[in-house]
Design a protein around this motif. Sequence first.
Motif, PDB file in Angstrom:
ATOM      1  N   GLU A 325       0.829  -1.203   0.000  1.00 35.82           N
ATOM      2  CA  GLU A 325       0.000   0.000   0.000  1.00 35.82           C
ATOM      3  C   GLU A 325       0.866   1.256   0.000  1.00 35.82           C
ATOM      4  O   GLU A 325       0.554   2.270  -0.649  1.00 35.82           O
ATOM      5  N   ARG A 328       2.316   1.623  -3.483  1.00 35.08           N
ATOM      6  CA  ARG A 328       1.276   2.029  -4.425  1.00 35.08           C
ATOM      7  C   ARG A 328       0.913   3.496  -4.275  1.00 35.08           C
ATOM      8  O   ARG A 328       0.831   4.255  -5.246  1.00 35.08           O
ATOM      9  N   PHE A 329       0.674   3.932  -2.996  1.00 31.93           N
ATOM     10  CA  PHE A 329       0.242   5.316  -2.757  1.00 31.93           C
ATOM     11  C   PHE A 329       1.342   6.317  -3.134  1.00 31.93           C
ATOM     12  O   PHE A 329       1.084   7.337  -3.782  1.00 31.93           O
ATOM     13  N   GLY A 331       3.784   5.801  -5.256  1.00 33.87           N
ATOM     14  CA  GLY A 331       3.952   5.792  -6.703  1.00 33.87           C
ATOM     15  C   GLY A 331       2.905   6.639  -7.391  1.00 33.87           C
ATOM     16  O   GLY A 331       3.191   7.354  -8.366  1.00 33.87           O
ATOM     17  N   THR A 332       1.677   6.563  -6.874  1.00 40.12           N
ATOM     18  CA  THR A 332       0.600   7.371  -7.463  1.00 40.12           C
ATOM     19  C   THR A 332       0.881   8.869  -7.302  1.00 40.12           C
ATOM     20  O   THR A 332       0.724   9.669  -8.245  1.00 40.12           O
ATOM     21  N   LYS A 333       1.300   9.249  -6.080  1.00 43.20           N
ATOM     22  CA  LYS A 333       1.595  10.660  -5.836  1.00 43.20           C
ATOM     23  C   LYS A 333       2.743  11.157  -6.712  1.00 43.20           C
ATOM     24  O   LYS A 333       2.696  12.249  -7.299  1.00 43.20           O
ATOM     25  N   ALA A 335       3.695   9.901  -9.539  1.00 44.52           N
ATOM     26  CA  ALA A 335       3.257   9.950 -10.936  1.00 44.52           C
ATOM     27  C   ALA A 335       2.441  11.211 -11.201  1.00 44.52           C
ATOM     28  O   ALA A 335       2.577  11.862 -12.250  1.00 44.52           O
ATOM     29  N   GLU A 336       1.599  11.596 -10.233  1.00 40.63           N
ATOM     30  CA  GLU A 336       0.801  12.810 -10.414  1.00 40.63           C
ATOM     31  C   GLU A 336       1.692  14.050 -10.510  1.00 40.63           C
ATOM     32  O   GLU A 336       1.509  14.921 -11.375  1.00 40.63           O
ATOM     33  N   THR A 339       3.597  14.012 -13.771  1.00 43.35           N
ATOM     34  CA  THR A 339       2.719  14.405 -14.883  1.00 43.35           C
ATOM     35  C   THR A 339       2.475  15.918 -14.879  1.00 43.35           C
ATOM     36  O   THR A 339       2.505  16.591 -15.925  1.00 43.35           O
TER      37      THR A 339
END
Length: 718
Positions: A325, A328-329, A331-333, A335-336, A339
């Motif tokens: 978790e 994942r969290f 990595g998402t941050k 990536a945002e 981007t």
Amino acid sequence: MENHSSQSPSYNQNNNSVPPFLQPQPFPIYESEENDWSFSQLLSVVRRRALVIAGVTITLTTVVFVSLILNREPPVYEGNFRLLVEPVNDDTKVVDIVKDPNVGKSGLDYESQIQVLKSPELMGKIVKQLQAKYPDITYDTLIKNITISRFAETKIIEVRYRSQDPNQIEFVLNLISKNYQNYSEEKRQTQLRQGIQFVERQLPFIQNRVDQIQKELQTFRQKYDFVDPGAQSEQVVNQTTSLSEQRQLIDGKIAQVRANLSFLQEKNGKLAVLNDAILYQQLLNQVRQLEVQIATESTRLQDNNPTIETLKEKRASLLPLLKNEEERFLGTKIAEVTTQLQTLEVQSQELAKVEEKIELQRKQWPILARQYTELQRKLQVTTESLNRFLSTRENLQIQISQAELGWQLLEAPSKPKLPISDSSIKRYLIPGLIASIALGIGVALLLEKLDNTYHSVEVLKGKVKLPLLGNIPFEKQVESIQDHIPTRKLSITRILNPILKGVPGLAHQVHSNYSAKFLEALRVLYTNVQFLSSERPIASIIISSAMPGDGKSTIAFHLAQVATGMGQRVLLVDADLRQPKIHTLSGLNNLWGLSNLISANLPTSEVIRQLPSMNQLSVITSGPVPSDPTKLLSSEKMKQLMIDFHNAFDLVIYDSPAILGLADTSLLAPYTDGILLVVKIDKTDSSMIQQTLDHLKFSRMNALGMVSNGQKSNINNY
């Protein structure tokens, strides 16, 4: 004729007492001459230099008069006629058709028209017609004697012609006036029509040129969207400013996003981000609760207890989930944020491209503006040229309509009756006379400026601050006697008769031809000398001057006679051992005198003599001129003699040489009461007076005062 010392007063040669003398007084200051001349001084100069002014004036006036007589020319006559070359009122409707602001003004170029009228082409025909009657007339002589001009600011041309023959003037002007009127009717209209034809030929070319430039300007505007250069330039500047502000804002956001990304990659950043992960926090709380339970149960149970093992197995199963978790969290941050960073960088690049494009456009803008301005200038020039040709065509058409009327002869030529310059003498003689007088006055002023002498007693008193004890006027008798001194002897009886008329027993002894002014001036001088000292009378004086020839010997001789007539025992000593004059003035021989008395052991009574007709006056002549006068005058014998003279006589008068350049007066002055300085009017140089006063001041000699001699102006008498 000579009387010796038997009649002289008692003389004690053994008296060695030193008489008291007057102490030197504070010396006066010599004032330099000023350059400012008053009107009265100018009149005085004119009167004094009247002969110079008259001589220069008469000479120059004679030269001018003779020159005018020799160069006198025959009288010259002048005639004229006037032509009206433009209508006085514009009554034709042609002017009203052409709405030209210049129509109200003169349509004729007068300067050019006058040159045309004087041109060889137009005058050649006239000269040929004139030569039929006057063969000596050529184009050059005609142009030389003719004058063509515009009469003031009118529409009239005036033609003048000069000649010594009035008939020729009338003939020439009549012929010229007829030819000019014919020219106005024929040639002038022809030239105007030729001008219109030239304008008509040029108009299509100029019109095509205007159209071509207008098309070029239109194409340029369409190609570069160049409608309003000022507004477009301002728009480009505003766009550049706006893009720069946007790019700066995006660059700030990029920097912030990059900072966030770096923070996420750090431990503290990860922990801060995971605080917002709900699932991660739930799993973390479960793991922490299991760890608390395991720690609690471990206090009472063994590690191999099934309960503890079960709790550890649950914790072990939750840890991989917690790790996944977390990854994942995070990595998402990341990536945002990545981007977002890429998006901002793409926006920044796009803005940079737009800015580069606008910057390129801005750099090309001056070139485009210059091309646009050049096209506009060409269009303006060609348009103005077209307008000028159109206006010229209209003006020429108006002039043609006016030229049909022809030039009008307002004032016909006539035969002149009176010459314009019948005599050059009347014209130049009076100015020549005035110039001669002015030059004469100028020469007089120049001579006055170069003259350093004193011309009046007033000027002398103003410039030399020394007491003026006497003013001896000019006397013709004295001047005549001085001119003939080598061959004449002076009779004392011709001098003192007016003075001694009131003296009992003496009036019958003298006769005089001298003026009363002259004799009264000598009496005033003697009286003023006696009044110089209030304690005791003046007993011995030196009479000298700055320059030779100022009349010091004459003053000394006459003053001695006046003092004698006043009842004084007077001794006159000729101390001028260089150029003695007392013996010639008194009519005595000079075989022995002062030089013998000093150098030899002669008794004083041997050299003291009396005048033939005035035995009360004692005289010691100079004697033979010695080789070294200074040596004799500086001797102890001379000093003792002066003391003896002072004690034996009431007044001793010494006639000494000029002061400048000689030490004689300086040697005698300390043993007398002072010096009388003789200044001759119109002769003594002022610079010499200044040098003399400087010398007297330096030598600390007592200057009693000065005596002006030879004043020629009238002196008021009672």
